[in-house]
Design a protein around this motif. Structure first.
Motif, PDB file in Angstrom:
ATOM      1  N   ASP A  27      -7.489  -1.163   9.480  1.00  0.00           N
ATOM      2  CA  ASP A  27      -8.635  -1.361  10.370  1.00  0.00           C
ATOM      3  C   ASP A  27      -9.906  -0.911   9.646  1.00  0.00           C
ATOM      4  O   ASP A  27     -10.041   0.265   9.303  1.00  0.00           O
ATOM      5  CB  ASP A  27      -8.430  -0.544  11.650  1.00  0.00           C
ATOM      6  N   PRO A  28     -10.871  -1.821   9.415  1.00  0.00           N
ATOM      7  CA  PRO A  28     -12.086  -1.455   8.676  1.00  0.00           C
ATOM      8  C   PRO A  28     -13.006  -0.514   9.441  1.00  0.00           C
ATOM      9  O   PRO A  28     -13.979  -0.013   8.864  1.00  0.00           O
ATOM     10  CB  PRO A  28     -12.761  -2.808   8.422  1.00  0.00           C
TER      11      PRO A  28
ATOM     12  N   LEU B 185      -7.560   8.020   4.511  1.00  0.00           N
ATOM     13  CA  LEU B 185      -7.554   9.180   3.621  1.00  0.00           C
ATOM     14  C   LEU B 185      -6.974   8.750   2.278  1.00  0.00           C
ATOM     15  O   LEU B 185      -5.903   8.152   2.229  1.00  0.00           O
ATOM     16  CB  LEU B 185      -6.699  10.307   4.194  1.00  0.00           C
ATOM     17  N   VAL B 186      -7.691   9.058   1.191  1.00  0.00           N
ATOM     18  CA  VAL B 186      -7.253   8.665  -0.150  1.00  0.00           C
ATOM     19  C   VAL B 186      -7.139   9.924  -1.008  1.00  0.00           C
ATOM     20  O   VAL B 186      -8.105  10.666  -1.168  1.00  0.00           O
ATOM     21  CB  VAL B 186      -8.232   7.680  -0.799  1.00  0.00           C
ATOM     22  N   PHE B 187      -5.958  10.153  -1.569  1.00  0.00           N
ATOM     23  CA  PHE B 187      -5.708  11.298  -2.442  1.00  0.00           C
ATOM     24  C   PHE B 187      -5.378  10.749  -3.834  1.00  0.00           C
ATOM     25  O   PHE B 187      -4.345  10.092  -4.013  1.00  0.00           O
ATOM     26  CB  PHE B 187      -4.557  12.145  -1.903  1.00  0.00           C
TER      27      PHE B 187
ATOM     28  N   ILE C 202      -2.519   6.787  -0.036  1.00  0.00           N
ATOM     29  CA  ILE C 202      -3.453   6.382   1.018  1.00  0.00           C
ATOM     30  C   ILE C 202      -2.754   6.527   2.362  1.00  0.00           C
ATOM     31  O   ILE C 202      -1.648   6.013   2.556  1.00  0.00           O
ATOM     32  CB  ILE C 202      -3.927   4.933   0.839  1.00  0.00           C
ATOM     33  N   ILE C 203      -3.395   7.225   3.283  1.00  0.00           N
ATOM     34  CA  ILE C 203      -2.952   7.272   4.682  1.00  0.00           C
ATOM     35  C   ILE C 203      -3.952   6.440   5.466  1.00  0.00           C
ATOM     36  O   ILE C 203      -5.135   6.786   5.566  1.00  0.00           O
ATOM     37  CB  ILE C 203      -2.886   8.716   5.202  1.00  0.00           C
ATOM     38  N   PHE C 204      -3.485   5.325   6.007  1.00  0.00           N
ATOM     39  CA  PHE C 204      -4.374   4.372   6.659  1.00  0.00           C
ATOM     40  C   PHE C 204      -4.758   4.819   8.071  1.00  0.00           C
ATOM     41  O   PHE C 204      -3.956   5.415   8.794  1.00  0.00           O
ATOM     42  CB  PHE C 204      -3.705   2.993   6.743  1.00  0.00           C
ATOM     43  N   ASP C 205      -6.007   4.493   8.433  1.00  0.00           N
ATOM     44  CA  ASP C 205      -6.496   4.589   9.812  1.00  0.00           C
ATOM     45  C   ASP C 205      -6.292   5.968  10.424  1.00  0.00           C
ATOM     46  O   ASP C 205      -5.602   6.141  11.438  1.00  0.00           O
ATOM     47  CB  ASP C 205      -5.836   3.513  10.679  1.00  0.00           C
TER      48      ASP C 205
ATOM     49  N   SER D 180      -8.904  -1.307  -1.273  1.00  0.00           N
ATOM     50  CA  SER D 180      -8.532  -2.463  -2.077  1.00  0.00           C
ATOM     51  C   SER D 180      -7.413  -2.087  -3.038  1.00  0.00           C
ATOM     52  O   SER D 180      -7.246  -0.920  -3.393  1.00  0.00           O
ATOM     53  CB  SER D 180      -9.749  -2.981  -2.858  1.00  0.00           C
ATOM     54  N   GLY D 181      -6.649  -3.075  -3.457  1.00  0.00           N
ATOM     55  CA  GLY D 181      -5.569  -2.833  -4.399  1.00  0.00           C
ATOM     56  C   GLY D 181      -4.397  -2.087  -3.811  1.00  0.00           C
ATOM     57  O   GLY D 181      -3.574  -1.543  -4.547  1.00  0.00           O
TER      58      GLY D 181
END
Length: 204
Positions: A96-97, A102-104, A57-60, A85-86
């Protein structure tokens, strides 16, 4: 090898320093005004492999262009979510919602998940397009699989969680709404200054 050691030292791995995935920005390519391709690369540590369901996961990822996430393999599926989550977030950062992550997700057969340690494994070609070209640091999270039964803790096929920092897009200039606020503020300051000048002349 030196690059791997330095990058690994900056990551936080719950399964010990030998099992630290590293994610870095490889390049930013300009496609046209307001369209930039962000390409990431990474390394699996010697004690790491992957099983189906493991993920990065790469956040924001600011300015994400819908539908633009890409992966190098059919064994890796790209998706986007505003809240993950998790997953753990690197201390000092937040998920930040209002900004997509990005989710791989790995969906292929088991890969180096037993019999380690191995040599570090490099991969690249993960990324997405953004309307932003500015750069800032944010967090990444990986869930991988431990392959070394002599490592700490546990044995093969146990989860490895890694946290770290990675470069993500951010607006290089104020957004239109921000410009409007700035201009409105300057206008109010100007009006107040003119009013004070008129009052000063009347008093004099």
């Amino acid at each position: 090898m030196k690059k791997w050691v330095l990058a690994a030292a900056a990551a936080v791995a719950f399964a010990g320093p030998a099992s630290a995935a590293v994610i870095t920005l490889a390049s930013v390519t300009t496609n046209g005004p307001g369209d930039f391709t962000w390409n990431y690369q990474g390394t699996l540590g010697p004690d790491e492999g992957v099983r189906s369901g493991d993920r990065l996961i790469i956040f924001d990822f600011g300015g994400y262009i819908n539908g633009s996430i890409f992966t190098p393999s059919a064994n890796v599926v790209g998706s986007v979510e505003n809240t993950s989550s998790g997953a753990f977030v690197t201390p000092g950062f937040n998920d930040d919602p209002n900004i997509p992550n990005l989710v791989f997700t790995y969906v292929g057969p088991d890969f180096r998940n037993t019999g380690g340690p191995f040599s570090p494994f490099d991969f690249n070609g993960l990324g997405a397009r953004s309307t932003f070209s500015g750069k800032t640091l944010d967090a990444f999270f990986t869930l991988t699989t431990k392959n070394n039964p002599d490592g700490v803790p546990g044995g093969s096929n146990t989860a490895v969680f890694t946290l770290g920092q990675v470069t993500v897009p951010v607006s290089a200039v104020p957004e239109p709404a921000t410009w409007a606020m700035l201009l409105g503020g300057f206008g109010l300051l100007g009006a107040a200054t003119r009013r004070r000048n008129r009052v000063a002349r009347v008093v004099a």
